[in-house]
Design an enzyme around this catalytic site. Sequence first.
Site, PDB file in Angstrom:
ATOM      1  N   TYR A 248      46.789  14.127  11.257  1.00  0.00           N
ATOM      2  CA  TYR A 248      46.442  14.204   9.843  1.00  0.00           C
ATOM      3  C   TYR A 248      47.331  15.232   9.164  1.00  0.00           C
ATOM      4  CZ  TYR A 248      43.235  14.633   5.827  1.00  0.00           C
ATOM      5  OH  TYR A 248      42.679  14.630   4.576  1.00  0.00           O
TER       6      TYR A 248
ATOM      7  N   ARG B 280      -1.960   8.477   3.977  1.00  0.00           N
ATOM      8  CA  ARG B 280      -2.126   9.299   5.178  1.00  0.00           C
ATOM      9  C   ARG B 280      -0.797   9.678   5.847  1.00  0.00           C
ATOM     10  NH1 ARG B 280      -6.559   5.228   7.623  1.00  0.00           N
ATOM     11  NH2 ARG B 280      -5.615   3.885   6.051  1.00  0.00           N
TER      12      ARG B 280
ATOM     13  N   THR C  89      -6.454  -5.536  -0.168  1.00  0.00           N
ATOM     14  CA  THR C  89      -5.715  -6.509   0.652  1.00  0.00           C
ATOM     15  C   THR C  89      -5.953  -7.957   0.190  1.00  0.00           C
ATOM     16  OG1 THR C  89      -7.517  -6.337   2.266  1.00  0.00           O
ATOM     17  CG2 THR C  89      -5.541  -5.076   2.727  1.00  0.00           C
TER      18      THR C  89
ATOM     19  N   ASN D 172      49.204  11.077  32.013  1.00  0.00           N
ATOM     20  CA  ASN D 172      48.377  12.263  32.177  1.00  0.00           C
ATOM     21  C   ASN D 172      48.489  13.122  30.933  1.00  0.00           C
ATOM     22  OD1 ASN D 172      46.790  14.040  34.172  1.00  0.00           O
ATOM     23  ND2 ASN D 172      48.311  15.409  33.264  1.00  0.00           N
TER      24      ASN D 172
ATOM     25  N   ALA E 162      54.671  22.133  28.973  1.00  0.00           N
ATOM     26  CA  ALA E 162      53.447  22.760  28.465  1.00  0.00           C
ATOM     27  C   ALA E 162      53.758  23.607  27.230  1.00  0.00           C
ATOM     28  CB  ALA E 162      52.833  23.630  29.551  1.00  0.00           C
TER      29      ALA E 162
ATOM     30  N   GLY F 185       0.821  -1.216   0.000  1.00  0.00           N
ATOM     31  CA  GLY F 185       0.000   0.000   0.000  1.00  0.00           C
ATOM     32  C   GLY F 185       0.850   1.260   0.000  1.00  0.00           C
TER      33      GLY F 185
HETATM   34  C1  UD1 Z   1      -7.222  -2.944   7.034  1.00  0.00           C
HETATM   35  C2  UD1 Z   1      -8.420  -3.901   7.112  1.00  0.00           C
HETATM   36  C3  UD1 Z   1      -9.272  -3.513   8.311  1.00  0.00           C
HETATM   37  C4  UD1 Z   1      -8.444  -3.575   9.561  1.00  0.00           C
HETATM   38  C5  UD1 Z   1      -7.166  -2.729   9.452  1.00  0.00           C
HETATM   39  C6  UD1 Z   1      -6.267  -3.032  10.619  1.00  0.00           C
HETATM   40  C7  UD1 Z   1      -8.989  -4.609   4.834  1.00  0.00           C
HETATM   41  C8  UD1 Z   1      -9.883  -4.430   3.686  1.00  0.00           C
HETATM   42  N1  UD1 Z   1      -9.184  -3.816   5.879  1.00  0.00           N
HETATM   43  O1  UD1 Z   1      -7.717  -1.623   6.806  1.00  0.00           O
HETATM   44  O2  UD1 Z   1     -10.386  -4.408   8.414  1.00  0.00           O
HETATM   45  O3  UD1 Z   1      -9.234  -3.129  10.672  1.00  0.00           O
HETATM   46  O4  UD1 Z   1      -6.461  -3.029   8.244  1.00  0.00           O
HETATM   47  O5  UD1 Z   1      -5.143  -2.214  10.650  1.00  0.00           O
HETATM   48  O6  UD1 Z   1      -8.155  -5.496   4.812  1.00  0.00           O
HETATM   49  N2  UD1 Z   1      -1.993  -3.425   1.189  1.00  0.00           N
HETATM   50  C9  UD1 Z   1      -1.420  -4.076   0.113  1.00  0.00           C
HETATM   51  N3  UD1 Z   1      -2.009  -4.015  -1.092  1.00  0.00           N
HETATM   52  C10 UD1 Z   1      -3.175  -3.380  -1.297  1.00  0.00           C
HETATM   53  C11 UD1 Z   1      -3.765  -2.720  -0.201  1.00  0.00           C
HETATM   54  C12 UD1 Z   1      -3.150  -2.771   1.035  1.00  0.00           C
HETATM   55  O7  UD1 Z   1      -0.352  -4.678   0.250  1.00  0.00           O
HETATM   56  O8  UD1 Z   1      -3.662  -3.396  -2.444  1.00  0.00           O
HETATM   57  C13 UD1 Z   1      -1.328  -3.487   2.504  1.00  0.00           C
HETATM   58  C14 UD1 Z   1      -0.908  -2.141   3.048  1.00  0.00           C
HETATM   59  O9  UD1 Z   1       0.402  -1.826   2.668  1.00  0.00           O
HETATM   60  C15 UD1 Z   1      -1.032  -2.336   4.552  1.00  0.00           C
HETATM   61  C16 UD1 Z   1      -2.117  -3.385   4.699  1.00  0.00           C
HETATM   62  O10 UD1 Z   1      -2.222  -4.023   3.436  1.00  0.00           O
HETATM   63  O11 UD1 Z   1       0.170  -2.841   5.097  1.00  0.00           O
HETATM   64  C17 UD1 Z   1      -3.447  -2.793   5.107  1.00  0.00           C
HETATM   65  O12 UD1 Z   1      -3.871  -1.843   4.138  1.00  0.00           O
HETATM   66  P1  UD1 Z   1      -4.547  -0.475   4.563  1.00  0.00           P
HETATM   67  O13 UD1 Z   1      -4.909   0.249   3.334  1.00  0.00           O
HETATM   68  O14 UD1 Z   1      -3.750   0.225   5.569  1.00  0.00           O
HETATM   69  O15 UD1 Z   1      -5.913  -1.041   5.227  1.00  0.00           O
HETATM   70  P2  UD1 Z   1      -6.780  -0.384   6.349  1.00  0.00           P
HETATM   71  O16 UD1 Z   1      -7.682   0.627   5.745  1.00  0.00           O
HETATM   72  O17 UD1 Z   1      -5.938   0.048   7.473  1.00  0.00           O
HETATM   73 CA    CA Z   2      -3.774   0.171   7.853  1.00  0.00          CA
END
Ligand code: UD1
Ligand code: CA
Length: 454
Positions: free
Chosen positions: A384, A15, A79, A374, A420, A11
């Site tokens: 250097y 934020r 995810t 001392n 000294a 991801g």
């Molecule tokens: C996610 C969960 C949410 C949970 C929260 C906990 C989902 C849909 N939601 O939300 O239920 O309460 O985490 O912290 O799973 N990532 C990828 N590829 C993607 C999207 C995300 O690898 O396409 C990775 C991100 O890098 C991150 C993790 O997955 O490490 C979670 O993604 P993020 O977008 O932060 O999900 P949340 O909105 O926090």
């Molecule tokens: Ca997250």
Amino acid sequence: MSLDVVILAAGQGTRMRSGLPKVLQPLAGQPLLAHVMDMAAGLDGAHLHVVYGHGGDRVPAAFPDARCSWVEQASQLGTGHAVEQAMPGIDDEATVLVLYGDVPLVTRETAVALVRSASRGVALLTARLPDPSGYGRIVRDADGRVERIVEQKDASPEERAIDEVNTGLMAAPARLLRDWLSRLDNANAQGEFYLTDVVGLAVNDGVAVEAVESQDAEEVMGVNDKIQLAEAEAGIRRRRVEELMRQGATVADPGRLDIRGEVTCGQDVFLDVGVVLEGEVRLGDGARVGPYCVVRDCEIGDGTTVHPHSVLEGARIGSGCSVGPFARLRPGTELSAGARVGNFVEVKNSQLGEGSKANHLSYVGDTTVGRDVNIGAGTITCNYDGANKHRTVIGDRAFIGSGVELVAPVEVGEGATIGAGSTVSKDAPPEALTVARSRQMTVKGWKRPVKGKT
Ligand code: UD1
Ligand code: CA
């Protein structure tokens, strides 16, 4: 049964408002993702699959020595889609544990408990949070059984009122997970393939879904912005400080000690406020570190005191030594028992023998100092020549007067005394006084000039 751990790290982390991918944001001196990878690597027989995407090769490049499979998720479609990318490398008979790269404080014990629960179906790590906003909520049926997970953005006001949240950790048999992932859709508020929808599919298929509730709100926290990053930092700091206190350290204020590496300590160690310990630090019995010191990759011997505002890096300090205040020890510094390095003294790549002292305003570089030497105030080793570094050797019991320049390569013999203000560019013989400065003279009857008339 084999264990495959899929770590989601593709991801963007919008934020964070940063040019650095979220999982590379530094937490306690390491990238966020490193914390999750280290924990996962500690699970027996686990094979790690890290899904990366946003930030491209910068993520794998940050872990050149990692033992894991890197799986690219070219576009971040959610995810569920992310986990699916790793599935071709996973056997049907395996158990899959999913970890989120942005949930860094989860403990090994919790992960083990989750994997154990997955033998009967899907196991979810949940938590009850006073403020569940931002997290997916666990929706249960009338009998209290888990029914599905709803994301905050898709939740009704009633669902948003649920305080039981999805932490993101999930374990399931690979064969079932593969099937559910292939059936996900993206008809939701974010247009993403949610891993969390796997839960509803499992329930429909009559597969048991077990919620394992974490009692530790801190371990399950997700890090999505700089505020949460600072909270996670505080959590790690507290854990590490507590670990040090369990080893016997007395800490003036646990909130004002930063541990960013591996620290071990003996009994009756005292750490004052504002101390930062980095890398590998070993503190002997009774060692004391005063306020506002930075200590990186050092060994500090029994009963040694480091006085306030000192900066120590790569130094090996024996027992009963005294360092600072305002001392700087650079890599390669070795102090033997009872040596003293005082205020505004810089030491680099040098050894000070037992009981030797450099108490004020000196630079000691590339120097071998014997015992009971001392080094007077303001002494400088001129190591250097503009092109190369040279060594200075000072024998046992030598006495270097104040304001001396030792132009290396040069040797001061045992028991020698240097007057000294000398600039010593030739070896000074043992047990003799060497003075290398112009003689003092007095002009009798000399008159100060007076202002001329114009
Ligand atoms: C996610 C969960 C949410 C949970 C929260 C906990 C989902 C849909 N939601 O939300 O239920 O309460 O985490 O912290 O799973 N990532 C990828 N590829 C993607 C999207 C995300 O690898 O396409 C990775 C991100 O890098 C991150 C993790 O997955 O490490 C979670 O993604 P993020 O977008 O932060 O999900 P949340 O909105 O926090
Ligand atoms: Ca997250």
